[in-house]
Design a protein around this motif. Structure first.
Motif, PDB file in Angstrom:
ATOM      1  N   UNK A  87      37.470  -1.905 -14.913  1.00  0.00           N
ATOM      2  CA  UNK A  87      38.774  -1.569 -15.470  1.00  0.00           C
ATOM      3  C   UNK A  87      39.165  -2.636 -16.479  1.00  0.00           C
ATOM      4  N   UNK A  88      40.097  -2.287 -17.342  1.00  0.00           N
ATOM      5  CA  UNK A  88      40.717  -3.267 -18.219  1.00  0.00           C
ATOM      6  C   UNK A  88      42.212  -3.172 -17.981  1.00  0.00           C
ATOM      7  N   UNK A  89      42.770  -4.273 -17.510  1.00  0.00           N
ATOM      8  CA  UNK A  89      44.195  -4.325 -17.189  1.00  0.00           C
ATOM      9  C   UNK A  89      44.995  -4.657 -18.440  1.00  0.00           C
ATOM     10  N   UNK A  90      46.236  -4.203 -18.434  1.00  0.00           N
ATOM     11  CA  UNK A  90      47.151  -4.529 -19.519  1.00  0.00           C
ATOM     12  C   UNK A  90      48.562  -4.604 -19.000  1.00  0.00           C
ATOM     13  N   UNK A  91      49.460  -5.212 -19.780  1.00  0.00           N
ATOM     14  CA  UNK A  91      50.849  -5.318 -19.348  1.00  0.00           C
ATOM     15  C   UNK A  91      51.452  -3.940 -19.074  1.00  0.00           C
ATOM     16  N   UNK A  92      52.172  -3.836 -17.977  1.00  0.00           N
ATOM     17  CA  UNK A  92      52.800  -2.575 -17.593  1.00  0.00           C
ATOM     18  C   UNK A  92      53.648  -2.047 -18.742  1.00  0.00           C
ATOM     19  N   UNK A  93      53.469  -0.767 -19.084  1.00  0.00           N
ATOM     20  CA  UNK A  93      54.253  -0.130 -20.120  1.00  0.00           C
ATOM     21  C   UNK A  93      53.767  -0.369 -21.538  1.00  0.00           C
ATOM     22  N   UNK A  94      52.680  -1.112 -21.707  1.00  0.00           N
ATOM     23  CA  UNK A  94      52.242  -1.474 -23.065  1.00  0.00           C
ATOM     24  C   UNK A  94      51.150  -0.564 -23.629  1.00  0.00           C
ATOM     25  N   UNK A  95      50.341   0.052 -22.775  1.00  0.00           N
ATOM     26  CA  UNK A  95      49.165   0.816 -23.188  1.00  0.00           C
ATOM     27  C   UNK A  95      48.220  -0.058 -24.022  1.00  0.00           C
ATOM     28  N   UNK A  96      48.171  -1.365 -23.709  1.00  0.00           N
ATOM     29  CA  UNK A  96      47.345  -2.309 -24.455  1.00  0.00           C
ATOM     30  C   UNK A  96      46.356  -2.982 -23.505  1.00  0.00           C
ATOM     31  N   UNK A  97      45.064  -2.623 -23.597  1.00  0.00           N
ATOM     32  CA  UNK A  97      44.076  -3.263 -22.727  1.00  0.00           C
ATOM     33  C   UNK A  97      43.914  -4.732 -23.087  1.00  0.00           C
ATOM     34  N   UNK A  98      43.949  -5.605 -22.063  1.00  0.00           N
ATOM     35  CA  UNK A  98      43.908  -7.045 -22.300  1.00  0.00           C
ATOM     36  C   UNK A  98      42.852  -7.763 -21.458  1.00  0.00           C
ATOM     37  N   UNK A  99      42.846  -7.510 -20.142  1.00  0.00           N
ATOM     38  CA  UNK A  99      42.032  -8.321 -19.226  1.00  0.00           C
ATOM     39  C   UNK A  99      40.887  -7.493 -18.653  1.00  0.00           C
ATOM     40  N   UNK A 100      39.657  -7.892 -19.023  1.00  0.00           N
ATOM     41  CA  UNK A 100      38.439  -7.206 -18.605  1.00  0.00           C
ATOM     42  C   UNK A 100      38.140  -7.508 -17.140  1.00  0.00           C
ATOM     43  N   UNK A 101      37.932  -6.447 -16.348  1.00  0.00           N
ATOM     44  CA  UNK A 101      37.667  -6.602 -14.917  1.00  0.00           C
ATOM     45  C   UNK A 101      36.419  -5.782 -14.551  1.00  0.00           C
ATOM     46  N   UNK A 102      35.221  -6.379 -14.698  1.00  0.00           N
ATOM     47  CA  UNK A 102      34.022  -5.658 -14.268  1.00  0.00           C
ATOM     48  C   UNK A 102      34.019  -5.547 -12.751  1.00  0.00           C
ATOM     49  N   UNK A 103      33.561  -4.411 -12.247  1.00  0.00           N
ATOM     50  CA  UNK A 103      33.553  -4.201 -10.803  1.00  0.00           C
ATOM     51  C   UNK A 103      32.159  -3.773 -10.357  1.00  0.00           C
ATOM     52  N   UNK A 161      32.244  -6.269 -24.127  1.00  0.00           N
ATOM     53  CA  UNK A 161      32.124  -6.625 -22.706  1.00  0.00           C
ATOM     54  C   UNK A 161      31.745  -5.405 -21.863  1.00  0.00           C
ATOM     55  N   UNK A 162      32.359  -4.245 -22.152  1.00  0.00           N
ATOM     56  CA  UNK A 162      32.010  -3.024 -21.413  1.00  0.00           C
ATOM     57  C   UNK A 162      30.555  -2.641 -21.661  1.00  0.00           C
ATOM     58  N   UNK A 163      30.137  -2.684 -22.924  1.00  0.00           N
ATOM     59  CA  UNK A 163      28.761  -2.318 -23.272  1.00  0.00           C
ATOM     60  C   UNK A 163      27.772  -3.294 -22.631  1.00  0.00           C
ATOM     61  N   UNK A 164      28.076  -4.580 -22.670  1.00  0.00           N
ATOM     62  CA  UNK A 164      27.191  -5.578 -22.051  1.00  0.00           C
ATOM     63  C   UNK A 164      27.071  -5.339 -20.549  1.00  0.00           C
ATOM     64  N   UNK A 165      28.189  -5.008 -19.889  1.00  0.00           N
ATOM     65  CA  UNK A 165      28.163  -4.713 -18.447  1.00  0.00           C
ATOM     66  C   UNK A 165      27.293  -3.480 -18.191  1.00  0.00           C
TER      67      UNK A 165
END
Length: 149
Positions: free
Chosen positions: A25-41, A9-13
């Motif tokens: 940005x890629x959001x993730x659960x607080x404290x997890x250090x796990x990217x989950x939700x792709x947020x192109x800006x 997704x990042x490369x396509x953007x």
């Protein structure tokens, strides 16, 4: 560690916005250090050599993250004509000490280059990127194995 679909997704953007720099940005659960939700800006600068998040969009994205108990785990942008290494401007704008700063170079139309960094107090440290299909089955290393003692 990052899922392949998020890298794609990042490369396509980055390819879609080329020759301007892409960002998001890629959001993730607080404290997890796990990217989950792709947020192109949007790149408010619409420039091939510089990016800046739109202030209104950034506020909206951060409020949404707060509501979801998420943090920006990855902050990414592209370099369109240079290697994927943070510029002086990139370093000065790095305000998330816990984030992974991912840079994608689209200078080669056939192959992308992707690298990740930690940027804390102006110090840039490159980190390895492990791309996995799923976090559920990703092996995280021998340190997770009980030693039996």
């Amino acid at each position: 560690m990052i899922r392949r679909d998020l890298v794609d997704a990042m490369v396509a953007h980055a390819r879609r916005d080329h020759p301007d720099e892409a960002c998001g940005q890629i959001a993730g659960p607080e404290g997890s250090d796990r990217p989950e939700r792709f947020v192109p800006m949007l790149n408010a600068e619409r420039s091939p050599t510089f990016y800046r998040f739109d202030a209104t969009e950034q506020l909206k994205v951060h409020r949404e993250m707060e509501r979801n108990d998420e943090v920006p785990v990855v902050v990414y942008h592209s370099h369109t004509a240079t290697e994927p290494y943070p510029s002086r401007t990139d370093i000065s704008y790095a305000q998330e000490p816990d984030a992974h700063y991912v840079l994608i170079s689209t200078r080669d139309p056939e192959e992308h280059e992707l690298r990740s960094y930690r940027i804390v107090d102006g110090v840039v440290t490159e980190e390895p990127v492990q791309v996995v299909e799923s976090y559920m089955f990703a092996h995280t290393g021998v340190d997770d194995t009980p030693d039996g003692s």
